[in-house]
Design a protein around this motif. Structure first.
Motif, mmCIF file in Angstrom:
data_model
loop_
_atom_site.group_PDB
_atom_site.id
_atom_site.type_symbol
_atom_site.label_atom_id
_atom_site.label_comp_id
_atom_site.label_asym_id
_atom_site.label_seq_id
_atom_site.Cartn_x
_atom_site.Cartn_y
_atom_site.Cartn_z
ATOM 1 N N ARG A 86 0.829 -1.214 0.000
ATOM 2 C CA ARG A 86 0.000 0.000 0.000
ATOM 3 C C ARG A 86 0.856 1.254 0.000
ATOM 4 O O ARG A 86 1.910 1.321 0.630
ATOM 5 N N ARG A 87 0.381 2.264 -0.700
ATOM 6 C CA ARG A 87 1.005 3.591 -0.632
ATOM 7 C C ARG A 87 0.473 4.302 0.606
ATOM 8 O O ARG A 87 -0.745 4.303 0.863
ATOM 9 N N VAL A 88 1.371 4.905 1.372
ATOM 10 C CA VAL A 88 0.982 5.574 2.612
ATOM 11 C C VAL A 88 1.694 6.919 2.712
ATOM 12 O O VAL A 88 2.781 7.109 2.164
ATOM 13 N N VAL A 89 1.045 7.869 3.408
ATOM 14 C CA VAL A 89 1.743 9.079 3.825
ATOM 15 C C VAL A 89 2.238 8.866 5.253
ATOM 16 O O VAL A 89 1.603 8.159 6.040
ATOM 17 N N MET A 90 3.394 9.468 5.535
ATOM 18 C CA MET A 90 4.009 9.357 6.857
ATOM 19 C C MET A 90 3.811 10.664 7.613
ATOM 20 O O MET A 90 4.149 11.743 7.111
#
Length: 334
Positions: A86-90
């Motif tokens: 999955r693509r995630v923002v941190m």
């Protein structure tokens, strides 16, 4: 091998205190994920952190970078394996770094985001768009047709706040310090753009024609400008400080503070994120990511650099009249 930018000493020249280092492959512990970083911006808070002037003090050697976007490649014990891929923002904590090819992040500090959105825009999602969202939703119950004031109106936060306000039907009186940026701020959707000056209070009164600002979003720390702007705020209204380019604390003149009941508050997005519930985070970032995907909000990108060119990137990011954000990306994408 993982590459990352590390702060080795607090204070001093960033070109000397921040260095590129390599380390053996990293792995996720309990409650953590490993993220391959796709993009990570240089924010104004990053050099402040490196100088020891921010709300979080660095424990050197400290990994640099507060926010970014990437893809989960490994999860630790207790973490849903469905996150892999999955693509995630941190989200920013200043306790793990994003100026890296790969980083380990607590799962509580990542939020899945849409695949179809521009990763450069997603990399800038966690701080400035969230700050704008919180400013509009957490301090005053704004209704369509209300007026808000905003100085530092060509700032990164303003690039999100103005279109978000317009989308909600809230009218914006924006104040800038240079005539050259008037058109830029108008394109963002501000209803009125004024250049600061000694007669600002009179020009605001004429423009508003009897209306008053429900709230003023203040980013300069300039006591003289705040004094001019606060004349347009309604009795019992609010000033919310979100930045201070002068390094000074904003001051509300005594008559406005006592006789008109103007209150002064502030936003510190790292602190707000710490106290927010998972549901709040999912709702806010889900909405903001959707608006990025639709092209409703976004920020100009000045340049991208690989980590190996961090000296040039840091110099570029600290140019005072730079247009757009500077981001780190993998070498092949720069």
């Amino acid at each position: 091998m993982t590459s990352k930018l590390v702060l080795n000493a607090v204070g001093g020249d960033l070109e000397e205190t921040i260095t590129l280092v390599g380390e053996a492959e990293i792995s996720a512990g309990a409650g953590e994920v490993v993220v391959n970083v796709e993009a990570a911006p240089i924010n104004g808070a990053d050099p402040l952190f490196a100088m020891g002037w921010f709300g979080v003090y660095p424990e050197v050697p400290a990994d640099m970078g507060a926010e970014g976007v990437g893809r989960v490649v490994e999860v630790g014990p207790g973490v849903d394996p469905a996150l892999v891929g999955r693509r995630v923002v941190m989200l920013p904590t200043f306790r793990f770094g994003t100026w890296a090819t790969r980083t380990v992040v607590p799962v509580s500090n990542v939020v899945p985001v849409p695949e179809e959105a521009d990763p450069l825009q997603l990399a800038m999602l966690a701080v400035n768009p969230a700050t704008a969202y919180v400013l509009l939703h957490e301090y005053v119950d704004l209704q369509p047709g209300d007026w808000v004031g905003l100085n530092l109106a060509n700032s990164a936060v303003a690039h999100y706040l103005i279109p978000l306000a317009r989308r909600a039907g809230v009218r914006t009186l924006a104040v800038v310090r240079r005539e050259e940026v008037i058109d830029e701020v108008r394109r963002l959707g501000a209803d009125v753009v004024l250049v600061d000056g000694d007669d600002l209070a009179e020009r605001m009164a004429t423009t508003l024609d009897g209306a008053r600002l429900r709230v003023l979003y203040e980013g300069t720390g300039d006591p003289a400008q705040v004094a001019r702007l606060v004349t347009a705020v309604e009795d019992g209204g609010t000033v919310v400080a979100f930045s201070s380019v002068t390094g000074q604390a904003p001051v509300i003149p005594l008559p406005d503070l006592i006789y008109r009941g103007i209150s002064l508050r502030s936003v510190y997005i790292v602190g707000w994120l710490r106290s927010a519930s998972p549901k709040q985070l999912e709702q806010m970032y889900g909405e903001l990511a959707g608006l990025i995907t639709e092209g409703v909000i976004g920020a100009e990108v000045a340049a991208t650099y690989p980590l190996e060119e961090h000296v040039d990137a840091l110099r570029h990011a600290q140019q005072t009249e730079r247009n757009g954000k500077v981001l780190f990306v993998p070498a092949q994408a720069a």
